[in-house]
Design a protein around this motif. Structure first.
Motif, PDB file in Angstrom:
ATOM      1  N   THR A  32       0.843  -1.196   0.000  1.00  0.00           N
ATOM      2  CA  THR A  32       0.000   0.000   0.000  1.00  0.00           C
ATOM      3  C   THR A  32       0.879   1.247   0.000  1.00  0.00           C
ATOM      4  O   THR A  32       0.578   2.235  -0.673  1.00  0.00           O
ATOM      5  N   TYR A  92       1.932   1.789  -3.560  1.00  0.00           N
ATOM      6  CA  TYR A  92       0.854   2.418  -4.335  1.00  0.00           C
ATOM      7  C   TYR A  92       0.728   3.897  -3.989  1.00  0.00           C
ATOM      8  O   TYR A  92       0.480   4.727  -4.862  1.00  0.00           O
ATOM      9  N   ASP A  93       0.885   4.231  -2.725  1.00  0.00           N
ATOM     10  CA  ASP A  93       0.772   5.628  -2.300  1.00  0.00           C
ATOM     11  C   ASP A  93       1.830   6.509  -2.949  1.00  0.00           C
ATOM     12  O   ASP A  93       1.618   7.715  -3.125  1.00  0.00           O
ATOM     13  N   VAL A 100       3.427   5.512  -6.025  1.00  0.00           N
ATOM     14  CA  VAL A 100       3.340   5.345  -7.470  1.00  0.00           C
ATOM     15  C   VAL A 100       2.315   6.300  -8.082  1.00  0.00           C
ATOM     16  O   VAL A 100       2.559   6.867  -9.151  1.00  0.00           O
ATOM     17  N   GLY A 101       1.183   6.509  -7.423  1.00  0.00           N
ATOM     18  CA  GLY A 101       0.162   7.404  -7.958  1.00  0.00           C
ATOM     19  C   GLY A 101       0.687   8.810  -8.191  1.00  0.00           C
ATOM     20  O   GLY A 101       0.655   9.311  -9.327  1.00  0.00           O
ATOM     21  N   MET A 123       3.537  -6.625  -8.511  1.00  0.00           N
ATOM     22  CA  MET A 123       2.272  -5.928  -8.271  1.00  0.00           C
ATOM     23  C   MET A 123       1.443  -5.877  -9.550  1.00  0.00           C
ATOM     24  O   MET A 123       0.232  -6.093  -9.521  1.00  0.00           O
TER      25      MET A 123
END
Length: 157
Positions: free
Chosen positions: A18, A21-22, A24-25, A147
Motif C-alpha cells: 500500500t 501504491y501511495d 506510485v500514484g 504488483m
C-alpha cells in the motif's frame, strides 16, 4: 529483531505494498504532467507517445498487442494509432501472421520524434541521483512487476 530478508506474511506485505501504491500514484501523475509539457513542444499527446515508445522498443506490433502490453483498451490504442498516422508518425503494413490485424510500425518521422522525446527524458532522469544502485533498481522493478502481475486478471476492455 526482524529478519528484513525473509518474505513478509501476506497481511504485512499488503500493508507495505500500500505504501508503494501511495508513492506510485503521485509519481505517475507528476511524470505524466512533465511528459505532457515536453510533448506539447512536439505536438504529441501522452497516448501517441506511448504508442511510439512501444514501437520503438519492440518493433512493429498490432493494435491488440499494444493494448495488452500497456493494459489499456484496444479502442484507445486504435485512436492513438490513428492520431499518430495522421501525423505521419506510424504506418500500417501487412501482417504475415494475421491478415485482419495489420502491423503498425514507425515511419522515419516517427522514429525521429520518439528518439528526441526519449533523449530529453533520459537527460532529465540522469538528474535523479540518490546514490541508487543497480540492485536497488532491480528490486524496484521486481516489486512493481509482481504488483502488476497480481492485477493481470483485471479486465481493461
Amino acid at each position: 529483531m526482524n529478519d528484513t530478508t525473509a518474505p513478509l506474511p501476506p497481511d504485512a506485505l499488503a500493508h507495505r505494498l500500500t505504501e508503494v501504491y501511495d508513492l506510485v500514484g503521485p509519481l505517475y501523475r507528476r511524470a505524466q504532467r512533465s511528459v505532457e509539457q515536453g510533448l506539447a513542444v512536439d505536438g504529441l499527446s501522452v497516448g501517441v507517445r506511448a504508442v511510439l515508445t512501444l514501437l520503438h522498443r519492440h518493433g512493429p506490433m498490432t493494435v491488440p498487442q499494444m493494448g495488452r502490453a500497456q493494459a489499456i483498451s484496444r479502442q484507445f490504442v486504435q485512436r492513438m494509432v490513428n492520431d499518430a498516422a495522421a501525423q505521419d508518425l506510424v504506418e500500417s503494413v501487412p501482417n504475415p501472421a494475421h491478415r485482419r490485424s495489420s502491423l503498425i510500425r514507425l515511419t522515419d518521422e516517427g522514429r525521429a520524434a520518439i528518439t528526441d522525446v526519449l533523449d530529453r527524458e533520459h537527460a532529465l532522469l540522469r538528474e535523479v541521483g540518490g546514490d541508487l544502485t543497480d540492485t536497488d533498481v532491480a528490486t524496484c522493478l521486481r516489486v512493481l512487476g509482481a504488483m502488476l502481475h497480481a492485477l493481470d486478471h483485471v479486465d481493461v476492455t
